[in-house]
Every structure is written in C-alpha cells, then in structure tokens.
Design a protein around this motif. Structure first.
Motif, PDB file in Angstrom:
ATOM      1  N   LEU A  64       0.843  -1.167  -0.010  1.00 42.46           N
ATOM      2  CA  LEU A  64       0.018  -0.106   0.017  1.00 42.46           C
ATOM      3  C   LEU A  64       1.160   1.394   0.200  1.00 42.46           C
ATOM      4  CD1 LEU A  64      -2.879   0.907   0.270  1.00 42.46           C
ATOM      5  CD2 LEU A  64      -2.713   0.847   2.564  1.00 42.46           C
ATOM      6  N   MET A  65       1.976   1.291   0.872  1.00 40.53           N
ATOM      7  CA  MET A  65       2.666   2.472   0.952  1.00 40.53           C
ATOM      8  C   MET A  65       3.738   2.689  -0.171  1.00 40.53           C
ATOM      9  SD  MET A  65       1.531   3.664   3.651  1.00 40.53           S
ATOM     10  CE  MET A  65       0.739   3.236   5.338  1.00 40.53           C
ATOM     11  N   VAL A  66       4.080   1.690  -0.626  1.00 38.77           N
ATOM     12  CA  VAL A  66       5.008   1.790  -1.804  1.00 38.77           C
ATOM     13  C   VAL A  66       4.527   2.492  -3.159  1.00 38.77           C
ATOM     14  CG1 VAL A  66       7.024   0.809  -3.484  1.00 38.77           C
ATOM     15  CG2 VAL A  66       6.842   0.408  -0.906  1.00 38.77           C
ATOM     16  N   PRO A  67       3.270   2.066  -3.522  1.00 37.98           N
ATOM     17  CA  PRO A  67       2.812   2.595  -4.604  1.00 37.98           C
ATOM     18  C   PRO A  67       2.283   4.117  -4.411  1.00 37.98           C
ATOM     19  CG  PRO A  67       1.882   0.610  -4.528  1.00 37.98           C
ATOM     20  CD  PRO A  67       2.778   0.781  -3.465  1.00 37.98           C
ATOM     21  N   LEU A  68       1.840   4.445  -3.253  1.00 44.03           N
ATOM     22  CA  LEU A  68       1.370   5.841  -2.817  1.00 44.03           C
ATOM     23  C   LEU A  68       2.576   6.766  -2.708  1.00 44.03           C
ATOM     24  CD1 LEU A  68      -0.463   7.729  -1.621  1.00 44.03           C
ATOM     25  CD2 LEU A  68      -0.244   6.469   0.570  1.00 44.03           C
ATOM     26  N   LEU A  69       3.914   6.339  -2.400  1.00 41.41           N
ATOM     27  CA  LEU A  69       4.898   7.158  -2.372  1.00 41.41           C
ATOM     28  C   LEU A  69       5.422   7.611  -3.703  1.00 41.41           C
ATOM     29  CD1 LEU A  69       7.104   5.624   0.475  1.00 41.41           C
ATOM     30  CD2 LEU A  69       6.400   7.921   0.194  1.00 41.41           C
ATOM     31  N   ALA A  70       5.314   6.382  -4.714  1.00 39.50           N
ATOM     32  CA  ALA A  70       5.638   6.557  -6.283  1.00 39.50           C
ATOM     33  C   ALA A  70       4.412   7.590  -6.803  1.00 39.50           C
ATOM     34  CB  ALA A  70       5.606   5.249  -6.923  1.00 39.50           C
ATOM     35  N   TRP A  71       3.351   7.481  -6.514  1.00 38.03           N
ATOM     36  CA  TRP A  71       2.458   8.435  -7.086  1.00 38.03           C
ATOM     37  C   TRP A  71       2.816   9.977  -6.444  1.00 38.03           C
ATOM     38  CZ3 TRP A  71      -1.140  12.133  -4.761  1.00 38.03           C
ATOM     39  CH2 TRP A  71      -2.009  12.538  -5.942  1.00 38.03           C
ATOM     40  N   LEU A  72       3.106  10.083  -5.316  1.00 36.27           N
ATOM     41  CA  LEU A  72       3.391  11.281  -4.734  1.00 36.27           C
ATOM     42  C   LEU A  72       4.661  11.923  -5.605  1.00 36.27           C
ATOM     43  CD1 LEU A  72       3.210  10.843  -0.841  1.00 36.27           C
ATOM     44  CD2 LEU A  72       1.769  12.637  -2.419  1.00 36.27           C
ATOM     45  N   ALA A  73       5.634  11.117  -5.597  1.00 35.98           N
ATOM     46  CA  ALA A  73       6.912  11.655  -6.650  1.00 35.98           C
ATOM     47  C   ALA A  73       6.582  12.230  -8.045  1.00 35.98           C
ATOM     48  CB  ALA A  73       7.900  10.353  -7.001  1.00 35.98           C
ATOM     49  N   GLU A 129       2.111  19.319 -11.988  1.00 36.80           N
ATOM     50  CA  GLU A 129       3.192  19.831 -11.140  1.00 36.80           C
ATOM     51  C   GLU A 129       4.333  19.922 -11.589  1.00 36.80           C
ATOM     52  OE1 GLU A 129       2.899  20.266  -7.606  1.00 36.80           O
ATOM     53  OE2 GLU A 129       0.541  20.035  -7.957  1.00 36.80           O
ATOM     54  N   PRO A 130       5.251  21.006 -11.211  1.00 33.93           N
ATOM     55  CA  PRO A 130       6.652  21.100 -11.582  1.00 33.93           C
ATOM     56  C   PRO A 130       7.299  19.819 -10.814  1.00 33.93           C
ATOM     57  CG  PRO A 130       5.906  23.022 -10.120  1.00 33.93           C
ATOM     58  CD  PRO A 130       4.786  22.121 -10.251  1.00 33.93           C
ATOM     59  N   ARG A 131       8.448  19.318 -11.601  1.00 35.62           N
ATOM     60  CA  ARG A 131       8.979  18.054 -10.927  1.00 35.62           C
ATOM     61  C   ARG A 131      10.575  18.035 -11.391  1.00 35.62           C
ATOM     62  NH1 ARG A 131       4.553  15.379 -12.770  1.00 35.62           N
ATOM     63  NH2 ARG A 131       4.989  14.514 -14.813  1.00 35.62           N
ATOM     64  N   ASP A 132      11.492  17.596 -10.626  1.00 37.38           N
ATOM     65  CA  ASP A 132      12.709  17.354 -10.767  1.00 37.38           C
ATOM     66  C   ASP A 132      12.608  15.902 -11.668  1.00 37.38           C
ATOM     67  OD1 ASP A 132      15.201  16.693 -11.204  1.00 37.38           O
ATOM     68  OD2 ASP A 132      15.976  17.051  -9.367  1.00 37.38           O
ATOM     69  N   LEU A 133      12.810  15.914 -13.010  1.00 44.79           N
ATOM     70  CA  LEU A 133      12.719  14.654 -13.661  1.00 44.79           C
ATOM     71  C   LEU A 133      13.827  13.495 -13.402  1.00 44.79           C
ATOM     72  CD1 LEU A 133      11.999  16.220 -17.167  1.00 44.79           C
ATOM     73  CD2 LEU A 133      10.152  15.019 -15.544  1.00 44.79           C
ATOM     74  N   ASP A 134      15.025  13.993 -12.865  1.00 43.09           N
ATOM     75  CA  ASP A 134      15.829  13.070 -12.172  1.00 43.09           C
ATOM     76  C   ASP A 134      15.519  12.347 -10.615  1.00 43.09           C
ATOM     77  OD1 ASP A 134      17.429  13.624 -14.551  1.00 43.09           O
ATOM     78  OD2 ASP A 134      18.540  15.077 -13.310  1.00 43.09           O
ATOM     79  N   GLU A 135      14.473  13.054 -10.147  1.00 42.68           N
ATOM     80  CA  GLU A 135      14.201  12.492  -8.507  1.00 42.68           C
ATOM     81  C   GLU A 135      13.922  11.324  -8.627  1.00 42.68           C
ATOM     82  OE1 GLU A 135      13.211  13.646  -4.720  1.00 42.68           O
ATOM     83  OE2 GLU A 135      13.591  15.142  -6.348  1.00 42.68           O
ATOM     84  N   PHE A 136      12.888  10.485  -9.054  1.00 38.97           N
ATOM     85  CA  PHE A 136      12.892   9.148  -9.219  1.00 38.97           C
ATOM     86  C   PHE A 136      12.510   8.667 -10.448  1.00 38.97           C
ATOM     87  CE2 PHE A 136      11.565  10.555  -4.908  1.00 38.97           C
ATOM     88  CZ  PHE A 136      12.070   9.737  -4.033  1.00 38.97           C
ATOM     89  N   PRO A 137      13.442   8.414 -11.268  1.00 36.96           N
ATOM     90  CA  PRO A 137      13.334   7.824 -12.644  1.00 36.96           C
ATOM     91  C   PRO A 137      12.653   6.527 -12.757  1.00 36.96           C
ATOM     92  CG  PRO A 137      15.496   7.849 -12.200  1.00 36.96           C
ATOM     93  CD  PRO A 137      14.925   8.539 -11.062  1.00 36.96           C
ATOM     94  N   GLY A 138      11.476   6.234 -13.622  1.00 40.18           N
ATOM     95  CA  GLY A 138      11.019   4.924 -13.917  1.00 40.18           C
ATOM     96  C   GLY A 138      10.054   4.716 -12.686  1.00 40.18           C
ATOM     97  N   VAL A 139       9.932   5.232 -11.649  1.00 48.08           N
ATOM     98  CA  VAL A 139       9.429   4.624 -10.523  1.00 48.08           C
ATOM     99  C   VAL A 139       7.787   4.373 -10.666  1.00 48.08           C
ATOM    100  CG1 VAL A 139       8.574   5.153  -7.959  1.00 48.08           C
ATOM    101  CG2 VAL A 139      10.929   5.531  -8.567  1.00 48.08           C
ATOM    102  N   CYS A 140       7.024   5.473 -11.141  1.00 46.67           N
ATOM    103  CA  CYS A 140       5.788   5.291 -11.205  1.00 46.67           C
ATOM    104  C   CYS A 140       5.204   4.712 -12.540  1.00 46.67           C
ATOM    105  CB  CYS A 140       4.954   6.542 -10.992  1.00 46.67           C
ATOM    106  SG  CYS A 140       3.103   6.149 -10.995  1.00 46.67           S
ATOM    107  N   CYS A 141       4.652   3.274 -12.668  1.00 50.45           N
ATOM    108  CA  CYS A 141       3.944   2.780 -13.837  1.00 50.45           C
ATOM    109  C   CYS A 141       4.995   2.349 -14.743  1.00 50.45           C
ATOM    110  CB  CYS A 141       3.151   4.001 -14.473  1.00 50.45           C
ATOM    111  SG  CYS A 141       2.085   4.529 -13.057  1.00 50.45           S
ATOM    112  N   VAL A 142       6.176   2.386 -14.547  1.00 53.11           N
ATOM    113  CA  VAL A 142       7.114   1.878 -15.511  1.00 53.11           C
ATOM    114  C   VAL A 142       8.027   0.876 -14.484  1.00 53.11           C
ATOM    115  CG1 VAL A 142       8.885   2.255 -17.194  1.00 53.11           C
ATOM    116  CG2 VAL A 142       7.058   3.984 -16.938  1.00 53.11           C
ATOM    117  N   ASN A 143       8.343  -0.312 -15.140  1.00 53.73           N
ATOM    118  CA  ASN A 143       9.260  -1.152 -14.365  1.00 53.73           C
ATOM    119  C   ASN A 143      10.629  -0.441 -14.205  1.00 53.73           C
ATOM    120  OD1 ASN A 143       7.281  -2.972 -13.584  1.00 53.73           O
ATOM    121  ND2 ASN A 143       7.820  -3.858 -15.719  1.00 53.73           N
TER     122      ASN A 143
END
Length: 166
Positions: A64-73, A129-143
C-alpha cells in the motif's frame, strides 16, 4: 479536483488487495481551502487533506505505502522534498491478526489557471506539477530494473521493453 481520482485509479491498479476488491477503498477531501490573490485573475489553488481509507486491509502494508510514495513522486513531488521527511500520516485500527482498517492523510494542492473566454465565461486549466525529472526515474507505472553486485548498483533500465530472463 483531479488528484483524488488519479490516486484512486492507481491504487486500484497496483495494490493487489484493492485490485481484487475496489470497494474497500474510499477517499475523502477534508479541510479544503482555496488560495487566490486579488489583481485581475481568478486563478486559484486548491489546498486540502486527502483522507484515503482502506477497510479490512489484509495485504502487506508495503504493498500500500510504496505505490503511494511513487504516486506522490509524480503528482505532488514537493511532499518528498525539503526538510520534512514525512510526506503523509496514517492511522490503523487492528481488526484481528490478519486485517486492519487503514486511514492515510496527505496534504495536496492543485493549481488552476483561469482565463477569460471571448464573449464571456472562462477556461479552467489544472496545471501539471513542476518536478525534477531526475528525482525518481522510472518509479511510477514503469518497471525499473536494477542489478546490484553486493551493495553496489552496476546497471539499471526503465525501458518497458526490457524483460529479464527468469
């Protein structure tokens, strides 16, 4: 407001328990506020607490928590930046040894640019949302595949066409 629906769809897709039984998930907007400034514009920002309630949750809490963090990122990256290391809060009522009701509270914002239309009326555009594209590359919805040797990362890819040998 668009973020609650986006988060609901993501959780129902990526959390096994919620994919099997979407009725266990409810979302509530609490403490909603509008931020706006005078000066010839009707643009605004929604500010609210999103309360996510999962009833009778019997899955692993990490699921539950890991996908939520990925969505937040991706959708509210400021919750993961700065000096506050706590992007959201949660409470849990333990029902028995295997299940609990879980309530998660996240402070969210949504900026809306309002522009007048010719002839009257207005357009309201919800801004990304403005975001730093290098923050979490590939985390949400991409393996994101990574190869470690001991504790050192030696290779990684977020290429969706990459399939590791089983």
């Amino acid at each position: 407001m668009k973020k609650p629906d986006s988060l609901k769809k993501m959780l129902q897709r990526f959390v096994p328990t919620l994919a099997a039984d979407p009725a266990k998930l409810s979302l509530f907007v609490d403490k909603g506020r509008i931020a706006a400034r005078a000066g010839g514009t009707l643009s605004l920002e929604y500010r609210y607490t999103l309360n996510i309630v999962v009833e009778d949750y019997a899955g692993a809490v990490d699921d539950l928590m890991v996908p939520l963090l990925a969505w937040l990122a991706e959708h509210q990256p400021d919750r993961l930046e700065g000096t506050d290391p706590e992007p959201f809060t949660f409470e849990s009522e333990l029902l028995d040894a295997d299940s609990a009701d879980v309530s998660i509270s996240i402070e969210l914002t949504e900026a809306v640019r309002v522009t007048p239309k010719e002839g009257g009326g207005f357009d309201a555009d919800h801004l990304e949302e403005p975001r730093d594209l290098d923050e979490f590359p590939g985390v949400c919805c991409v393996n994101l595949w990574q190869l470690f040797m001991r504790d050192q990362l030696v290779a990684q890819t977020s290429d969706p066409a990459f399939v590791p040998n089983a």
